[in-house]
Write a protein that holds these residues in place. Structure first.
Motif, mmCIF file in Angstrom:
data_model
loop_
_atom_site.group_PDB
_atom_site.id
_atom_site.type_symbol
_atom_site.label_atom_id
_atom_site.label_comp_id
_atom_site.label_asym_id
_atom_site.label_seq_id
_atom_site.Cartn_x
_atom_site.Cartn_y
_atom_site.Cartn_z
ATOM 1 N N LYS A 1 -16.338 83.690 114.575
ATOM 2 C CA LYS A 1 -15.045 83.080 114.322
ATOM 3 C C LYS A 1 -14.593 83.434 112.917
ATOM 4 O O LYS A 1 -15.402 83.569 112.000
ATOM 5 C CB LYS A 1 -15.130 81.561 114.476
ATOM 6 N N ARG A 2 -13.298 83.575 112.759
ATOM 7 C CA ARG A 2 -12.741 83.915 111.455
ATOM 8 C C ARG A 2 -12.873 82.721 110.519
ATOM 9 O O ARG A 2 -12.572 81.591 110.881
ATOM 10 C CB ARG A 2 -11.288 84.307 111.611
ATOM 11 N N LYS A 3 -13.336 82.985 109.306
ATOM 12 C CA LYS A 3 -13.501 81.925 108.326
ATOM 13 C C LYS A 3 -12.238 81.811 107.496
ATOM 14 O O LYS A 3 -11.578 82.813 107.209
ATOM 15 C CB LYS A 3 -14.683 82.220 107.397
ATOM 16 N N SER A 4 -11.948 80.596 107.084
ATOM 17 C CA SER A 4 -10.814 80.400 106.195
ATOM 18 C C SER A 4 -11.193 80.873 104.806
ATOM 19 O O SER A 4 -12.365 81.100 104.489
ATOM 20 C CB SER A 4 -10.408 78.926 106.172
ATOM 21 N N SER A 5 -10.182 81.021 103.947
ATOM 22 C CA SER A 5 -10.471 81.483 102.587
ATOM 23 C C SER A 5 -11.309 80.455 101.838
ATOM 24 O O SER A 5 -12.126 80.804 100.986
ATOM 25 C CB SER A 5 -9.167 81.759 101.845
ATOM 26 N N ARG A 6 -11.140 79.166 102.165
ATOM 27 C CA ARG A 6 -11.949 78.134 101.525
ATOM 28 C C ARG A 6 -13.408 78.271 101.942
ATOM 29 O O ARG A 6 -14.316 78.157 101.111
ATOM 30 C CB ARG A 6 -11.410 76.762 101.888
ATOM 31 N N GLN A 7 -13.656 78.518 103.220
ATOM 32 C CA GLN A 7 -15.033 78.698 103.689
ATOM 33 C C GLN A 7 -15.651 79.949 103.077
ATOM 34 O O GLN A 7 -16.830 79.959 102.739
ATOM 35 C CB GLN A 7 -15.065 78.787 105.209
ATOM 36 N N GLN A 8 -14.870 81.011 102.924
ATOM 37 C CA GLN A 8 -15.394 82.229 102.305
ATOM 38 C C GLN A 8 -15.757 81.967 100.842
ATOM 39 O O GLN A 8 -16.776 82.464 100.359
ATOM 40 C CB GLN A 8 -14.362 83.346 102.393
ATOM 41 N N GLN A 9 -14.935 81.194 100.151
ATOM 42 C CA GLN A 9 -15.218 80.869 98.757
ATOM 43 C C GLN A 9 -16.484 80.033 98.641
ATOM 44 O O GLN A 9 -17.320 80.257 97.770
ATOM 45 C CB GLN A 9 -14.026 80.127 98.136
ATOM 46 N N GLN A 10 -16.653 79.068 99.539
ATOM 47 C CA GLN A 10 -17.851 78.230 99.506
ATOM 48 C C GLN A 10 -19.088 79.041 99.831
ATOM 49 O O GLN A 10 -20.152 78.828 99.253
ATOM 50 C CB GLN A 10 -17.704 77.069 100.491
ATOM 51 N N GLN A 11 -18.964 80.008 100.744
ATOM 52 C CA GLN A 11 -20.098 80.860 101.081
ATOM 53 C C GLN A 11 -20.488 81.709 99.881
ATOM 54 O O GLN A 11 -21.673 81.915 99.602
ATOM 55 C CB GLN A 11 -19.748 81.750 102.274
ATOM 56 N N ALA A 12 -19.513 82.201 99.150
ATOM 57 C CA ALA A 12 -19.805 83.013 97.972
ATOM 58 C C ALA A 12 -20.488 82.181 96.903
ATOM 59 O O ALA A 12 -21.351 82.674 96.174
ATOM 60 C CB ALA A 12 -18.516 83.623 97.435
ATOM 61 N N GLN A 13 -20.129 80.915 96.795
ATOM 62 C CA GLN A 13 -20.765 80.058 95.797
ATOM 63 C C GLN A 13 -22.213 79.774 96.155
ATOM 64 O O GLN A 13 -23.045 79.564 95.286
ATOM 65 C CB GLN A 13 -19.996 78.737 95.671
#
Length: 76
Positions: free
Chosen positions: A40-52
């Motif tokens: 599933k496509r992740k939102s930009s917020r989820q991508q930012q949290q994953q990077a953190q």
């Protein structure tokens, strides 16, 4: 000359170990996966949290400390 003593008797060979014959089970047919797994496509917020949470969290930010110079001796 004295005669040679008779050679020592050799030990009898060990009894062969008899292992029971194991019957191999018939091969199982494995069904290939027919459905393609789509993430599933992740939102930009989820991508930012994953990077953190990933290896980016281990990076030392060089621009900490505000407008003054930092303690690191790194030329700009």
């Amino acid at each position: 000359m004295p005669e040679m003593p008779p050679p020592a008797p050799t030990a009898p060979p060990p009894a062969p170990m008899i292992e029971p014959q194991k019957v191999t089970p018939p091969p199982e047919i494995v069904k290939p996966e027919t459905e393609a797994k789509v993430k599933k496509r992740k939102s930009s917020r989820q991508q930012q949290q994953q990077a953190q949470r990933g290896t980016a969290a281990l990076r030392i930010p060089l621009n900490t400390g505000g407008p003054s110079k930092s303690g690191l001796n790194i030329p700009k």
